[in-house]
Scaffold this motif. Structure first.
Motif, PDB file in Angstrom:
ATOM      1  N   LYS A  29     -19.132  14.531  -6.621  1.00  0.00           N
ATOM      2  CA  LYS A  29     -19.911  13.751  -7.581  1.00  0.00           C
ATOM      3  C   LYS A  29     -20.046  14.454  -8.924  1.00  0.00           C
ATOM      4  O   LYS A  29     -20.134  13.800  -9.962  1.00  0.00           O
ATOM      5  CB  LYS A  29     -21.302  13.460  -7.005  1.00  0.00           C
ATOM      6  N   SER A  30     -20.073  15.790  -8.906  1.00  0.00           N
ATOM      7  CA  SER A  30     -20.211  16.516 -10.170  1.00  0.00           C
ATOM      8  C   SER A  30     -18.860  16.805 -10.802  1.00  0.00           C
ATOM      9  O   SER A  30     -18.782  17.156 -11.976  1.00  0.00           O
ATOM     10  CB  SER A  30     -20.960  17.827  -9.951  1.00  0.00           C
ATOM     11  N   GLY A  31     -17.803  16.681 -10.008  1.00  0.00           N
ATOM     12  CA  GLY A  31     -16.462  16.890 -10.540  1.00  0.00           C
ATOM     13  C   GLY A  31     -15.929  15.644 -11.203  1.00  0.00           C
ATOM     14  O   GLY A  31     -16.512  14.562 -11.135  1.00  0.00           O
ATOM     15  N   ASN A  32     -14.823  15.804 -11.843  1.00  0.00           N
ATOM     16  CA  ASN A  32     -14.186  14.685 -12.540  1.00  0.00           C
ATOM     17  C   ASN A  32     -13.057  14.162 -11.676  1.00  0.00           C
ATOM     18  O   ASN A  32     -11.989  14.772 -11.605  1.00  0.00           O
ATOM     19  CB  ASN A  32     -13.657  15.162 -13.899  1.00  0.00           C
ATOM     20  N   SER A  33     -13.288  13.063 -11.013  1.00  0.00           N
ATOM     21  CA  SER A  33     -12.278  12.509 -10.119  1.00  0.00           C
ATOM     22  C   SER A  33     -11.178  11.808 -10.913  1.00  0.00           C
ATOM     23  O   SER A  33     -11.376  11.373 -12.051  1.00  0.00           O
ATOM     24  CB  SER A  33     -12.920  11.517  -9.147  1.00  0.00           C
ATOM     25  N   THR A  34     -10.045  11.686 -10.278  1.00  0.00           N
ATOM     26  CA  THR A  34      -8.913  10.991 -10.894  1.00  0.00           C
ATOM     27  C   THR A  34      -9.135   9.486 -10.825  1.00  0.00           C
ATOM     28  O   THR A  34      -9.466   8.959  -9.764  1.00  0.00           O
ATOM     29  CB  THR A  34      -7.614  11.339 -10.156  1.00  0.00           C
ATOM     30  N   PRO A  35      -8.978   8.767 -11.936  1.00  0.00           N
ATOM     31  CA  PRO A  35      -9.088   7.307 -11.883  1.00  0.00           C
ATOM     32  C   PRO A  35      -8.070   6.714 -10.909  1.00  0.00           C
ATOM     33  O   PRO A  35      -6.934   7.196 -10.815  1.00  0.00           O
ATOM     34  CB  PRO A  35      -8.792   6.879 -13.327  1.00  0.00           C
ATOM     35  N   LYS A  36      -8.486   5.712 -10.176  1.00  0.00           N
ATOM     36  CA  LYS A  36      -7.613   5.022  -9.225  1.00  0.00           C
ATOM     37  C   LYS A  36      -7.319   3.617  -9.760  1.00  0.00           C
ATOM     38  O   LYS A  36      -8.218   2.925 -10.240  1.00  0.00           O
ATOM     39  CB  LYS A  36      -8.286   4.923  -7.852  1.00  0.00           C
ATOM     40  N   ILE A  37      -6.047   3.199  -9.658  1.00  0.00           N
ATOM     41  CA  ILE A  37      -5.631   1.879 -10.150  1.00  0.00           C
ATOM     42  C   ILE A  37      -5.171   1.057  -8.963  1.00  0.00           C
ATOM     43  O   ILE A  37      -4.246   1.446  -8.236  1.00  0.00           O
ATOM     44  CB  ILE A  37      -4.499   2.002 -11.184  1.00  0.00           C
ATOM     45  N   SER A  38      -5.838  -0.062  -8.748  1.00  0.00           N
ATOM     46  CA  SER A  38      -5.515  -0.938  -7.619  1.00  0.00           C
ATOM     47  C   SER A  38      -5.157  -2.327  -8.130  1.00  0.00           C
ATOM     48  O   SER A  38      -5.411  -2.670  -9.290  1.00  0.00           O
ATOM     49  CB  SER A  38      -6.698  -1.026  -6.652  1.00  0.00           C
ATOM     50  N   SER A  39      -4.561  -3.136  -7.237  1.00  0.00           N
ATOM     51  CA  SER A  39      -4.093  -4.462  -7.645  1.00  0.00           C
ATOM     52  C   SER A  39      -4.378  -5.494  -6.562  1.00  0.00           C
ATOM     53  O   SER A  39      -4.352  -5.181  -5.363  1.00  0.00           O
ATOM     54  CB  SER A  39      -2.583  -4.428  -7.932  1.00  0.00           C
ATOM     55  N   THR A  40      -4.666  -6.713  -7.007  1.00  0.00           N
ATOM     56  CA  THR A  40      -4.852  -7.822  -6.063  1.00  0.00           C
ATOM     57  C   THR A  40      -3.638  -8.723  -6.019  1.00  0.00           C
ATOM     58  O   THR A  40      -3.592  -9.672  -5.238  1.00  0.00           O
ATOM     59  CB  THR A  40      -6.087  -8.655  -6.469  1.00  0.00           C
ATOM     60  N   THR A  41      -2.633  -8.431  -6.865  1.00  0.00           N
ATOM     61  CA  THR A  41      -1.459  -9.312  -6.908  1.00  0.00           C
ATOM     62  C   THR A  41      -0.242  -8.672  -6.259  1.00  0.00           C
ATOM     63  O   THR A  41       0.807  -9.318  -6.133  1.00  0.00           O
ATOM     64  CB  THR A  41      -1.110  -9.662  -8.371  1.00  0.00           C
ATOM     65  N   GLY A  42      -0.346  -7.400  -5.876  1.00  0.00           N
ATOM     66  CA  GLY A  42       0.792  -6.738  -5.264  1.00  0.00           C
ATOM     67  C   GLY A  42       0.493  -6.272  -3.856  1.00  0.00           C
ATOM     68  O   GLY A  42      -0.647  -6.340  -3.374  1.00  0.00           O
ATOM     69  N   ILE A  43       1.519  -5.771  -3.199  1.00  0.00           N
ATOM     70  CA  ILE A  43       1.405  -5.211  -1.853  1.00  0.00           C
ATOM     71  C   ILE A  43       1.515  -3.696  -1.970  1.00  0.00           C
ATOM     72  O   ILE A  43       2.499  -3.186  -2.523  1.00  0.00           O
ATOM     73  CB  ILE A  43       2.510  -5.754  -0.925  1.00  0.00           C
ATOM     74  N   LYS A  44       0.528  -2.978  -1.446  1.00  0.00           N
ATOM     75  CA  LYS A  44       0.506  -1.523  -1.582  1.00  0.00           C
ATOM     76  C   LYS A  44       1.590  -0.904  -0.721  1.00  0.00           C
ATOM     77  O   LYS A  44       1.683  -1.158   0.477  1.00  0.00           O
ATOM     78  CB  LYS A  44      -0.867  -0.975  -1.199  1.00  0.00           C
ATOM     79  N   THR A  45       2.404  -0.050  -1.340  1.00  0.00           N
ATOM     80  CA  THR A  45       3.493   0.604  -0.610  1.00  0.00           C
ATOM     81  C   THR A  45       3.319   2.123  -0.537  1.00  0.00           C
ATOM     82  O   THR A  45       4.082   2.806   0.134  1.00  0.00           O
ATOM     83  CB  THR A  45       4.841   0.301  -1.278  1.00  0.00           C
ATOM     84  N   GLY A  46       2.333   2.639  -1.243  1.00  0.00           N
ATOM     85  CA  GLY A  46       2.059   4.071  -1.248  1.00  0.00           C
ATOM     86  C   GLY A  46       0.723   4.314  -1.901  1.00  0.00           C
ATOM     87  O   GLY A  46       0.036   3.371  -2.337  1.00  0.00           O
ATOM     88  N   SER A  47       0.310   5.576  -1.997  1.00  0.00           N
ATOM     89  CA  SER A  47      -0.998   5.865  -2.570  1.00  0.00           C
ATOM     90  C   SER A  47      -1.088   5.455  -4.034  1.00  0.00           C
ATOM     91  O   SER A  47      -2.161   5.128  -4.531  1.00  0.00           O
ATOM     92  CB  SER A  47      -1.312   7.355  -2.432  1.00  0.00           C
ATOM     93  N   ASN A  48       0.076   5.432  -4.739  1.00  0.00           N
ATOM     94  CA  ASN A  48       0.074   5.076  -6.154  1.00  0.00           C
ATOM     95  C   ASN A  48       1.208   4.105  -6.483  1.00  0.00           C
ATOM     96  O   ASN A  48       1.809   4.190  -7.553  1.00  0.00           O
ATOM     97  CB  ASN A  48       0.212   6.336  -7.022  1.00  0.00           C
ATOM     98  N   SER A  49       1.489   3.201  -5.559  1.00  0.00           N
ATOM     99  CA  SER A  49       2.598   2.274  -5.816  1.00  0.00           C
ATOM    100  C   SER A  49       2.354   0.926  -5.152  1.00  0.00           C
ATOM    101  O   SER A  49       1.719   0.846  -4.100  1.00  0.00           O
ATOM    102  CB  SER A  49       3.922   2.869  -5.318  1.00  0.00           C
TER     103      SER A  49
END
Length: 856
Positions: free
Chosen positions: A703-723
């Motif tokens: 919570k005190s650290g700076n986390s990496t922004p995550k980008i998600s989608s409702t129009t695609g099918i997730k194929t990996g952690s960032n794809s």
């Protein structure tokens, strides 16, 4: 009028004049406590006793009665069994006091600063100078030699003086008229002419008297010498209490069950409670602990933590109803999540003040994945003294995952394998390498954990590129957790402010001292373990501003344990406390108990942790922490070291008992911004309370650290952690054919669990045609679709839309249009978002046109 009547009248007038003069004198002297009405006393009288070590003089029944007498209060039926109903005495060593975040003005009615040193505690000559306080202790010859020259090194004990920061708290206490009782040696240090003993006037403790009582002309009427007659003025104050809705409450498993609120309600949030039992007007200050460090910053404003103040701004006083109830509405950042600490300070018309603290839990709308890399100092990463992937830890974390909104995804790697990641990699800091995934091996992680094993299993991280990558990771604000023996005395600072390796002359095993030389050299200062600023010549701490003096005196910032274990006085071992029962130079001194020093998220959320708990066997570390942060004179506390628990022992012959709760030398868990330190790892971690405390520690770090922004989608099918893959629907592949309105959009949402500091706005974002498909933008090859900044910025948890029809005619450097790439099925669109710390989250979308037909 007869003569006798005149005489009587004269006597009466004279008596009235005498009474008036006596009353006036009492007022001028500060209205001593005997004049305070009994119903204005808020029992128990709260006393803080500060002593030079773990020995306590006043924490007993007879002293409680004496303190009541000092105030002029007569209490009937006081007994040894009930005296704490009337007087509570918190006793702490000076090295514990300097680590306290407590607001002593509102927590205590009296402070006693003593010099009590009974037999068995501080040894003769343990401190420099002539008193029981000193900024440094005895110099010892260390059983260490500089590897390159063979030169023997010397070092000094840490001392037990106040920091400037803690001295400032006592300043404030005096300025508020609160009573202070000083040991004779401290009281008589007003100036050298009046001093009856020889004091070291560079000692902050002894500066207390001359600085406040003489130089600045403060009122001395409520400051007394403990050896003289004492008549204290009690400063009456109201009693404030937050409603029970704001108090931490726990279920049978000690999981917090406090007031939960929706983030959407924070823009108009009510805080309520009670002050007294009648209708009165009060000044009120309300603090919100946004970063969970247990320190409530003083400056008003959105960036800081004072959200309502009738004493420092134009906010209105409050008036309670006829039962003392009050309500105040605040506009709080809607980005707050999880545990949020609250502090209220109420001040009455005469200046008496009091405080109460509590918390709320801001509900998480969803659970975010947090990727953690643990670097284990063993080749078999399934072994070790503590692993986050272990069933015992994960069972306790999974129990609170939904509550804290964190789903841990843990990768474990050995030190040797981690270093091998950088073979052939030349990673440079403070540049573009942090965006290059082929060099930045930590790009996908939100948190880095290094450890846990005793002596770090004689391992080290020697790769310059790996160390550069870790430092960039820290500087980007992401969470790092260092652990037991990550930093060790092998790194010694020479007169050129350079880190040189020292060898252990008392051991045939050179490997005993080789441990973590590079880790220590690089990160000791960043982690807050360089009290004198000697390990990094580019940084100077407050305590070590005069580096020449520091090196003349051989100050290294070694802990007392390290000095006793590897130092000698004329060839003999030296015990800083004479009652230590162990042979100090034969083996490390250990304990299995820790005590709470400060309260906040680490101690209360998501598990409630007791003030004293049993832990697996461990010991204090090798360098003291810098409790005088470089910004400690400022109100902003974001870089301060906050010690949550310190090592302790109930064994009267233990070093950890004789030292008291020593934050400087014997810290167990502390935090410093996005860096957290844990002392566990000396032995296998198995205790339930310790595991739960570590869950809290990990949550705090995230919570005190700076986390990496995550980008998600409702129009695609997730194929990996960032794809993702997305099919674009089409009935006609001709260039002029429109894409259908149901599939021509690429929808994406950026989420970050720590966006409070920027009000949900990302500093920069970009969507681009990733022509070479490598996930990063290459100038002259890739094609920008949209840039997000300023008024067109990406916002946290807000869906964004790319209409692909707007970009079909874009051409890459080979003359191929985006439409052609889409038709061929090799179109990749990559999107990234950067937060204010330049931490970038990246996701790629593989898109292709498909003939998909409606079903009638």
């Amino acid at each position: 009028m007869n003569k006798e009547f005149k005489k009587d009248l004269y006597k009466i007038a004279l008596l009235l004049v005498v009474i008036f003069c006596i009353s006036l004198l009492a007022i001028l002297k500060g209205n001593k406590s005997s004049t305070v009405a009994a119903d204005t006393v808020s029992y128990p009288i709260r006393v803080l006793e500060i002593e030079p070590s773990g020995a306590s003089k006043y924490n007993n029944y007879s002293s409680a009665k004496q303190i009541l007498k000092w105030f002029g209060f007569k209490v009937k039926n006081i007994k040894s069994s009930n005296y704490k109903n009337y007087v509570t005495i918190d006793s702490i060593a000076s090295n514990g006091f300097i680590g306290m975040n407590s607001d002593i003005v509102n927590d205590y009615d009296l402070v006693i600063i003593g010099d009590y040193n009974p037999k068995g505690y501080l040894a003769s000559g343990a401190l420099q100078g002539n008193g029981n306080y000193s900024p440094a202790g005895k110099f010892l010859k260390m059983n260490l030699s500089i590897e390159s020259t063979g030169e023997t090194v010397y070092a000094a004990f840490s001392g037990n003086d106040f920091t400037l920061k803690s001295l400032n708290k006592l300043m404030n206490f005096i300025d508020n008229g609160k009573p202070l009782v000083l040991a004779n040696s401290i009281y008589n240090a007003i100036n050298e002419k009046t001093s009856t003993n020889s004091c070291n006037y560079s000692v902050n403790v002894y500066k207390l008297a001359p600085y406040y009582l003489e130089k600045n002309g403060h009122n001395t009427s409520n400051i007394f010498d403990e050896t003289k007659d004492i008549s204290l003025n009690y400063i009456s104050h109201p009693e404030i209490s937050l409603d029970d809705d704001f108090k931490a409450d726990y279920d049978s498993n000690k999981i917090i069950n406090s007031k939960k609120v929706l983030a959407s309600s924070l823009s108009s949030f009510e805080i309520y409670g009670q002050i007294g039992t009648t209708s009165e007007s009060y000044d009120l200050d309300i603090y919100i602990d946004k970063n969970g460090d247990g320190i409530f910053s003083e400056i008003a404003g959105e960036e800081y933590e004072l959200y309502y103040s009738s004493t420092r701004s134009t906010d209105s006083k409050i008036t309670t109803d006829n039962k003392g109830n009050f309500r105040v509405s605040l506009a709080l950042p809607t980005e707050l999540r999880g545990y949020v600490g609250i502090k209220l300070v109420a001040t009455n018309k005469t200046g008496g003040s009091c405080q109460d603290t509590g918390c709320i839990i801001v509900s998480e709308e969803d659970v975010s994945e947090v990727k953690v890399l643990q670097i284990v100092p063993l080749d078999d990463v399934t072994t070790g003294n503590f692993l986050l992937e272990d069933e015992a830890f994960m069972e306790r974390f999974d129990a609170i995952s939904d509550l804290v909104g964190i789903d841990l995804s843990i990768d474990s790697v050995s030190v040797n394998d981690f270093v091998s990641w950088y073979d052939g990699v030349d990673y440079e800091m403070n540049g573009l390498d942090i965006y290059d995934e082929s060099k930045n091996k930590l790009y996908k992680y939100d948190m880095l954990v290094i450890g846990f094993y005793d002596n770090f299993n004689r391992e080290d991280i020697e790769s310059e590129s790996a160390l550069n990558n870790i430092e960039d990771f820290i500087n980007s604000g992401r969470a790092v957790l260092f652990s037991h023996d990550n930093f060790i005395y092998s790194a010694y600072s020479d007169v050129n402010y350079e880190n040189v390796r020292v060898l252990d002359m008392s051991s045939a095993k050179k490997s005993n001292i080789d441990t973590s030389f590079y880790l220590t050299s690089r990160f000791r200062n960043m982690a807050g373990m360089d009290r004198y600023g000697v390990s990094d010549k580019s940084v100077t701490s407050v305590a070590g501003a005069n580096k020449a003096t520091v090196f003349d005196d051989n100050y290294q910032g070694y802990t007392n344990l390290n000095l006793m274990r590897r130092g000698t006085d004329n060839g003999n071992p030296f015990k800083i406390y004479t009652n230590i029962s162990d042979e100090i130079n034969k083996s490390v001194l250990t304990t299995t108990n820790v005590r709470q020093l400060n309260k906040g998220q680490v101690t209360e959320y998501p598990y409630g942790i007791d003030e004293s708990i049993t832990v697996s066997k461990t010991h204090s570390q090798w360098f003291v922490v810098d409790l005088e942060a470089t910004n400690s004179k400022l109100i902003d506390s974001s870089k301060d070291v906050v010690v949550w628990y310190a090592l302790y022992s109930s064994d009267t012959g233990s070093y950890y008992h004789l030292s008291g709760v020593d934050a400087l030398n014997n810290y167990y868990i502390y935090s410093k911004g996005n860096i957290t330190y844990s002392g566990c790892g000396h032995s296998e971690v198995t205790k339930d309370a310790e595991l739960k405390l570590f869950v809290n520690t990990v949550v705090k770090a995230i919570k005190s650290g700076n986390s990496t922004p995550k980008i998600s989608s409702t129009t695609g099918i997730k194929t990996g952690s960032n794809s993702y893959e997305q099919a674009i629907r089409s009935n006609d592949l001709s260039y002029l054919s429109d894409l259908t309105t149901t599939t021509n959009y690429l929808r994406f949402t950026v989420t970050d669990i720590d966006m409070g500091i920027s009000n949900g706005a990302y500093s920069y974002g970009r969507a681009f045609w990733d022509v070479d498909g490598d996930g990063s933008f290459t100038e002259g090859v890739d094609v920008i679709l949209e840039e997000y900044e300023g008024d067109n910025c990406l916002r946290n948890k807000v869906e964004n839309v790319l209409d692909l029809r707007d970009y079909l005619n874009l051409t890459n450097n080979e003359g191929i249009t985006l439409y052609d790439s889409l038709t061929r099925g090799d179109l990749v669109i990559t999107i990234y978002a950067e937060d204010v710390n330049k931490t970038r989250g990246t996701t790629s979308f593989s898109l292709a046109r498909r003939d998909l037909f409606d079903l009638d």
